[in-house]
Design a protein around this motif. Sequence first.
Motif, short mmCIF file in Angstrom:
data_model
loop_
_atom_site.label_atom_id
_atom_site.label_comp_id
_atom_site.label_asym_id
_atom_site.label_seq_id
_atom_site.Cartn_x
_atom_site.Cartn_y
_atom_site.Cartn_z
N SER A 1 27.46 -68.10 -23.99
CA SER A 1 28.18 -68.39 -22.76
C SER A 1 28.41 -67.10 -21.99
O SER A 1 28.35 -66.00 -22.57
N SER A 2 28.65 -67.24 -20.69
CA SER A 2 28.93 -66.06 -19.87
C SER A 2 29.76 -66.47 -18.66
O SER A 2 29.76 -67.65 -18.26
N GLU B 1 19.03 -66.48 -14.66
CA GLU B 1 20.07 -66.76 -15.64
C GLU B 1 19.62 -66.66 -17.09
O GLU B 1 20.40 -66.34 -17.95
N LYS B 2 18.38 -66.98 -17.40
CA LYS B 2 17.99 -66.94 -18.80
C LYS B 2 17.60 -65.53 -19.21
O LYS B 2 17.19 -64.71 -18.39
N LEU B 3 17.74 -65.26 -20.51
CA LEU B 3 17.34 -63.98 -21.08
C LEU B 3 15.98 -64.14 -21.75
O LEU B 3 15.72 -65.14 -22.41
N THR B 4 15.13 -63.14 -21.56
CA THR B 4 13.85 -63.07 -22.27
C THR B 4 13.98 -61.95 -23.30
O THR B 4 14.26 -60.81 -22.94
N PHE B 5 13.76 -62.32 -24.56
CA PHE B 5 13.99 -61.40 -25.68
C PHE B 5 12.70 -60.79 -26.19
O PHE B 5 11.62 -61.40 -26.13
N SER C 1 36.47 -69.70 -23.52
CA SER C 1 37.19 -70.42 -22.47
C SER C 1 37.02 -69.70 -21.12
O SER C 1 36.96 -68.48 -21.06
N GLU C 2 36.88 -70.48 -20.09
CA GLU C 2 36.69 -70.01 -18.71
C GLU C 2 35.29 -69.46 -18.45
O GLU C 2 35.03 -68.98 -17.34
N HIS C 3 34.39 -69.53 -19.43
CA HIS C 3 32.99 -69.20 -19.16
C HIS C 3 32.33 -70.43 -18.57
O HIS C 3 32.24 -71.47 -19.22
N ASN C 4 31.82 -70.30 -17.34
CA ASN C 4 31.25 -71.47 -16.70
C ASN C 4 29.77 -71.67 -17.04
O ASN C 4 29.21 -72.73 -16.79
#
Lengths: 111, 111
Positions: free
Chosen positions: A94-95, B97-101, A27-30
């Motif tokens: 989410s973050s 924003e995206k993660l590269t693994f 919750s509250e992760h946009n």
Amino acid sequence: DTGVSQDPRHKITKRGQNVTFRCDPISEHNRLYWYRQTLGQGPEFLTYFQNEAQLEKSRLLSDRFSAERPKGSFSTLEIQRTEQGDSAMYLCASSRSLEAFFGQGTRLTVV
Amino acid sequence: KQEVTQIPAALSVPEGENLVLNCSFTDSAIYNLQWFRQDPGKGLTSLLLIQSSQREQTSGRLNASLDKSSGRSTLYIAASQPGDSATYLCAVSSGNEKLTFGTGTRLTIIP
């Protein structure tokens, strides 16, 4: 705070069928992300939402894939006309700032 | 295009030993680097996040370092335990924003 929740945990479907997965972020992760992970590989980015806006889609996300986040809360990922190559673990994250938190994933098997 | 490499792919060590996992990335223009743990068939658990301006982060028996200029990070695990057995993944964010693994290191601690 119950963490990122994904449903279902496992899905077996016949080739050609449509499937839909759900993700409930913290919750509250946009920010909300979808990744796909195949056996022995790291997760690969599929798409990203900030609130209800889908801001980026990977080329991995073919026309058969669609994702929504209608009210900026939960998200759904739909795969139409599934193929055997769609078999994978679908992960949601989410973050709110820098750190991403992942759910337990949905394991899709297409037979 | 950012590429992340983790070597070795698998590692077995006796319980109690200290160990180091390696991660390298090709584009040094990163915002942050995150280490995750993944148990078989499960989602990802965030272990440590290092911002690009930081050199290291510590959490309990875990210490992660970052050398952005050389494109390297290490995860140090002290006094390893059988419960540490899992796959460890590193991921970088390049500001989009995206993660590269990476593909991960499968760690086995031998009792």
